[in-house]
Design a protein around this motif. Structure first.
Motif, mmCIF file in Angstrom:
data_model
loop_
_atom_site.group_PDB
_atom_site.id
_atom_site.type_symbol
_atom_site.label_atom_id
_atom_site.label_comp_id
_atom_site.label_asym_id
_atom_site.label_seq_id
_atom_site.Cartn_x
_atom_site.Cartn_y
_atom_site.Cartn_z
ATOM 1 N N ARG A 293 0.833 -1.196 0.000
ATOM 2 C CA ARG A 293 0.000 0.000 0.000
ATOM 3 C C ARG A 293 0.878 1.260 0.000
ATOM 4 N NH1 ARG A 293 -2.553 -0.804 4.474
ATOM 5 N NH2 ARG A 293 -4.146 -2.118 3.508
ATOM 6 N N ARG A 294 1.914 1.248 0.791
ATOM 7 C CA ARG A 294 2.811 2.406 0.830
ATOM 8 C C ARG A 294 3.521 2.608 -0.504
ATOM 9 N NH1 ARG A 294 5.596 1.196 6.756
ATOM 10 N NH2 ARG A 294 3.870 1.971 8.034
ATOM 11 N N THR B 164 0.934 3.753 -3.120
ATOM 12 C CA THR B 164 0.504 5.127 -2.862
ATOM 13 C C THR B 164 1.550 6.113 -3.333
ATOM 14 O OG1 THR B 164 -0.826 4.481 -0.947
ATOM 15 C CG2 THR B 164 -0.132 6.772 -1.055
ATOM 16 N N ARG B 165 2.796 5.843 -3.051
ATOM 17 C CA ARG B 165 3.867 6.771 -3.454
ATOM 18 C C ARG B 165 4.048 6.776 -4.956
ATOM 19 N NH1 ARG B 165 5.723 10.873 -3.807
ATOM 20 N NH2 ARG B 165 7.794 11.580 -3.255
ATOM 21 N N ARG C 36 1.797 6.163 -7.186
ATOM 22 C CA ARG C 36 0.660 6.877 -7.766
ATOM 23 C C ARG C 36 0.836 8.377 -7.648
ATOM 24 N NH1 ARG C 36 -3.429 2.886 -4.597
ATOM 25 N NH2 ARG C 36 -3.413 1.130 -6.068
ATOM 26 N N GLU C 37 1.426 8.835 -6.543
ATOM 27 C CA GLU C 37 1.682 10.259 -6.381
ATOM 28 C C GLU C 37 2.681 10.768 -7.421
ATOM 29 O OE1 GLU C 37 3.079 10.484 -2.404
ATOM 30 O OE2 GLU C 37 1.070 10.450 -1.502
ATOM 31 N N ARG D 57 -6.008 3.192 -13.164
ATOM 32 C CA ARG D 57 -5.238 2.739 -12.005
ATOM 33 C C ARG D 57 -4.941 1.255 -12.060
ATOM 34 N NH1 ARG D 57 -6.721 4.442 -5.909
ATOM 35 N NH2 ARG D 57 -5.996 6.422 -6.798
#
Length: 281
Positions: A54-55, A58-59, A61-62, A73
């Motif tokens: 998840r981390r 998430t990064r 995707r940023e 996505r």
């Protein structure tokens, strides 16, 4: 821990393989993760794996909002998973992982075996966009031009001194060449748009950072060639050899104003010779 792998490094490697494997681990996970009163080793590992991924996702995707907008996505995440499996992270720096992600996309493109002229332009567009977002992030994290001193002396430098003068590009200056308007697409996505894919046309860009913002400047192909030469520390006379002198001075003035060129390095160039400057790729 099974016989033959008693050391910490071996345990770390086994845990890494388990983290990256899409399949659930077998009973051997108990050699790496202990259980608790509430969770079995496999359950505790599953929590750890979900948090780790998840981390990472998430990064990533940023870092790639435009690529997500273009691909969706689900497809983007699938590319990240494929990269993680093929190229486990070797550094704590996400920037390196991201750079390797872009390289992985280019290396594993389905038409990589075909001549360049027969490759799918849609795949080329995706890779161009990934490369541009990667470079945009690099410039954002790099040195800004706030404290650089513009090379004002270059603007009115006598032409006879061009043969012995090198310009110093700003440390954060980066050049980029693509076959699609990926810079316009990224801007549109950041403004809430991006519903129309990048257009196919050659673009030549210079990127800098000022006041914590990345500035993207579109260049002509010839201006891009000259700036590339200056980045390679070619003397002005050689870099501007085939350029109209009025146009050359206009470029120098604009590049100084934009903060591309900061400090000239005048003086005789021992054994000055023609330097081959790579063509845009």
């Amino acid at each position: 821990m099974p016989a033959g792998e008693p050391d910490l490094l071996a345990a770390q490697r086994r845990l890494q393989r388990a983290l990256l494997d899409a399949r659930d681990p077998g009973p051997e996970i108990g050699w790496l993760v202990t259980g608790s009163s509430a969770l079995s080793p496999a359950q505790r590992f599953a929590v750890f794996r979900r948090t780790h991924r998840r981390r990472l996702f998430t990064r990533m995707r940023e870092l790639h909002p435009a690529l997500i907008q273009l691909l969706g996505r689900e497809v983007f995440d699938a590319f990240v998973v494929d990269h993680v499996r093929a190229n486990p992270a070797r550094s704590y720096r996400l920037s390196r992982f991201d750079a390797e992600f872009v390289d992985h996309l280019a290396r594993t493109r389905p038409d990589a075996h075909l001549p360049r002229e027969r490759r799918d332009p849609t795949v080329e567009m995706v890779i161009d966009l990934a490369r541009f977002e990667r470079l945009h992030n690099e410039v954002l994290d790099g040195p800004g031009t706030e404290n650089d001193v513009p090379a004002r002396g270059l603007v009115d430098l006598p032409e006879e001194d061009w043969a012995t003068t090198r310009a110093t590009p700003a440390p954060g200056l980066r050049l980029f060449h693509a076959g699609f308007t990926v810079h316009e697409y990224l801007t549109a996505v950041r403004q809430g748009g991006g519903h129309v894919p990048p257009r196919a046309r050659p673009v030549f860009l210079a990127l800098t950072r000022r006041d914590l913002l990345v500035r993207v400047h579109e260049l002509t192909a010839e201006a891009h060639r000259v700036l590339t030469a200056l980045l390679h520390r070619v003397v002005l006379a050689e870099a501007l050899r085939d350029v109209d002198r009025d146009l050359a001075r206009a470029w120098l003035r604009d590049w100084v104003d934009q903060g591309f060129l900061v400090t000239p390095a005048p003086g005789p160039v021992a054994g000055a010779r023609r330097v081959a400057v790579p063509e845009p790729s």
